[in-house]
Design an enzyme around this catalytic site. Structure first.
Site, PDB file in Angstrom:
ATOM      1  CG  ASP A 127      58.368  20.822  72.299  1.00 46.42           C
ATOM      2  OD1 ASP A 127      57.567  21.745  72.096  1.00 46.42           O
ATOM      3  OD2 ASP A 127      59.050  20.727  73.348  1.00 46.42           O
ATOM      4  CD  GLU A 128      53.659  24.226  72.598  1.00 48.43           C
ATOM      5  OE1 GLU A 128      52.422  24.299  72.563  1.00 48.43           O
ATOM      6  OE2 GLU A 128      54.385  25.077  73.119  1.00 48.43           O
ATOM      7  CE1 TYR A 151      52.749  27.968  67.757  1.00 50.35           C
ATOM      8  CE2 TYR A 151      53.000  26.305  69.485  1.00 50.35           C
ATOM      9  CZ  TYR A 151      53.536  27.063  68.458  1.00 50.35           C
ATOM     10  OH  TYR A 151      54.853  26.905  68.115  1.00 50.35           O
TER      11      TYR A 151
HETATM   12  P1  TYD Z   1      54.962  29.064  77.569  1.00 52.26           P
HETATM   13  O1  TYD Z   1      56.159  29.920  77.770  1.00 52.26           O
HETATM   14  O2  TYD Z   1      53.674  29.729  77.199  1.00 52.26           O
HETATM   15  O3  TYD Z   1      55.376  27.950  76.520  1.00 52.26           O
HETATM   16  P2  TYD Z   1      54.596  26.589  76.078  1.00 52.26           P
HETATM   17  O4  TYD Z   1      53.157  26.749  76.316  1.00 52.26           O
HETATM   18  O5  TYD Z   1      54.952  26.580  74.637  1.00 52.26           O
HETATM   19  O6  TYD Z   1      55.219  25.477  76.856  1.00 52.26           O
HETATM   20  O7  TYD Z   1      54.708  28.236  78.889  1.00 52.26           O
HETATM   21  C1  TYD Z   1      55.698  27.400  79.438  1.00 52.26           C
HETATM   22  C2  TYD Z   1      55.094  26.690  80.604  1.00 52.26           C
HETATM   23  O8  TYD Z   1      54.802  27.648  81.625  1.00 52.26           O
HETATM   24  C3  TYD Z   1      53.765  26.025  80.285  1.00 52.26           C
HETATM   25  O9  TYD Z   1      53.661  24.812  81.046  1.00 52.26           O
HETATM   26  C4  TYD Z   1      52.734  27.009  80.780  1.00 52.26           C
HETATM   27  C5  TYD Z   1      53.422  27.662  81.961  1.00 52.26           C
HETATM   28  N1  TYD Z   1      53.051  29.071  82.220  1.00 52.26           N
HETATM   29  C6  TYD Z   1      52.671  29.461  83.517  1.00 52.26           C
HETATM   30  O10 TYD Z   1      52.632  28.646  84.469  1.00 52.26           O
HETATM   31  N2  TYD Z   1      52.329  30.772  83.710  1.00 52.26           N
HETATM   32  C7  TYD Z   1      52.340  31.688  82.714  1.00 52.26           C
HETATM   33  O11 TYD Z   1      51.991  32.869  82.969  1.00 52.26           O
HETATM   34  C8  TYD Z   1      52.760  31.276  81.408  1.00 52.26           C
HETATM   35  C9  TYD Z   1      52.792  32.260  80.268  1.00 52.26           C
HETATM   36  C10 TYD Z   1      53.106  29.957  81.216  1.00 52.26           C
END
Ligand code: TYD
Length: 345
Positions: A127-128, A151
């Site tokens: 979805d990104e 990414y």
């Molecule tokens: P993530 O699991 O990296 O997935 P995506 O970037 O694909 O959404 O992150 C999910 C959400 O959580 C995203 O808004 C970023 C946030 N996040 C944090 O707040 N702290 C963290 O340490 C990480 C890894 C992500």
């Protein structure tokens, strides 16, 4: 369809897909092609090793010769392409590996597929690629591609290459775009497994910015059932969003997790925001529901405790997954070693 080539079958979603195929499609033969980079864990598919219908080949999808020889030998009828570098934060630190695996790797696979007997190529996307979606809207498959991280840009590029392979060579491509996925076996750098494993170790959980970013959480088994449905019933050229309606802010999600674990909210530690951080992802999955008959079965209320229980009982898996370069990555990303004590607040 009998001969399935699955790329990235030792990774998180890929390994669940390999197991789903072997479990639910008795006629399926599966070749798992995986480079075993840091997030590819052979132990994720250890239970498949004894199945005569399953084979594993260690190969880098960006290597023409390795891919060509796997295709020549196995003659896949279906390709389901999961293999990818997938962590946004790592792509911000250095995008090179993302371009190699996600863009070049996809093109090499498409090229091998169109020369072989492949009747269906499933490009597993994200979805990104749509970028941030303002509330209360949802992105349909017709929404513009507007990736905001290296990414996401690499996945959008791969989707366009898949489209081009269909237009140019007639390869029957189907694209799936899943929302944030969680469940057992996820590498503990993504939010949910990072939060669980840090909390289990009594360490602070880093929350980016104000934590008001919204994500829709899809259980890995639901994601895999959607990919399988798209492989078997999707229209060639079709794009299928696979979203859940379990939308929650990161702050609320972490609060819920800590409540389930009986731990104080003070373990949440606000840290600097992710550059280019998308505020909200939200998918309209009406097409997958109508055309594929797909819908998620897991609620977060069931999936979170299940995931928690898995990490709580798989300390060896977590230790092995973190052994490679995790501490160096963690220091670079968060400024402290994962094993160092951190202050809450
Ligand atoms: P993530 O699991 O990296 O997935 P995506 O970037 O694909 O959404 O992150 C999910 C959400 O959580 C995203 O808004 C970023 C946030 N996040 C944090 O707040 N702290 C963290 O340490 C990480 C890894 C992500």
């Amino acid at each position: 369809m009998r001969r399935w080539l699955v790329t990235g079958g030792c990774g998180f979603i890929g390994s669940h897909f390999v197991r789903l195929l072997l479990r639910e499609r008795p006629e399926a033969a599966v070749l798992n092609l995986d480079a075993l980079t840091y997030a590819g864990r052979p132990e994720n598919v250890a239970d498949c090793a004894g199945d005569a219908r399953y084979r594993f080949v260690r190969a880098d999808i960006a290597e023409h010769a390795a891919v060509a020889s796997a295709f020549a030998e196995f003659q896949p009828e279906v390709v389901v392409h999961f293999a990818a570098e997938s962590h946004v934060d790592r792509s911000i630190l250095n995008a090179d590996a993302f371009l190699r695996a996600n863009v070049l790797g996809t093109q090499v696979l498409l090229e091998a597929a169109r020369r072989g007997v492949v009747g269906r190529f499933v490009q597993v996307s994200s979805d990104e690629v749509y970028g941030s979606i303002a509330a209360p809207g949802r992105a349909s498959e017709e929404a513009a591609l507007a990736p905001n991280s290296p990414y996401a840009a690499s996945k959008a590029a791969a989707d366009l290459l898949a489209r081009a392979a269909m237009q140019t060579y007639g390869l029957a491509v189907v694209i799936t775009r899943g929302s944030n996925t969680y469940g057992p076996n996820q590498y503990p750098e993504k939010l949910i497994p990072l939060a669980i494993t840090n909390a289990l170790a009594g360490q602070a959980i880093p929350l980016y910015g104000d934590g008001g970013q919204a994500r829709s959480w899809l259980h890995v088994e639901d994601h895999c059932r959607g990919v399988l449905a798209a492989a078997e019933r999707g229209t060639p050229g079709g794009i299928y969003n696979l979203g859940s309606e379990e939308e929650t802010t990161n702050r609320a999600l972490l609060g819920e997790l800590l409540k389930l674990m009986g731990l104080p909210r003070e373990l949440i530690q606000r840290v600097a925001d992710r550059p280019g951080h998308d505020r909200r992802y939200a998918l309209d999955s009406g097409r997958a529901r109508r055309e594929l008959g797909w819908q998620p079965r897991w609620s977060l209320a069931e999936g979170l405790p299940q995931t928690l229980e898995w990490y709580g009982t798989h300390a060896d898996w977590v230790a092995a997954a973190r052994a490679q370069d995790f501490d160096a990555y963690y220091r670079r990303q968060y400024g402290s070693a994962s094993s160092a004590p951190t202050a809450g607040g």
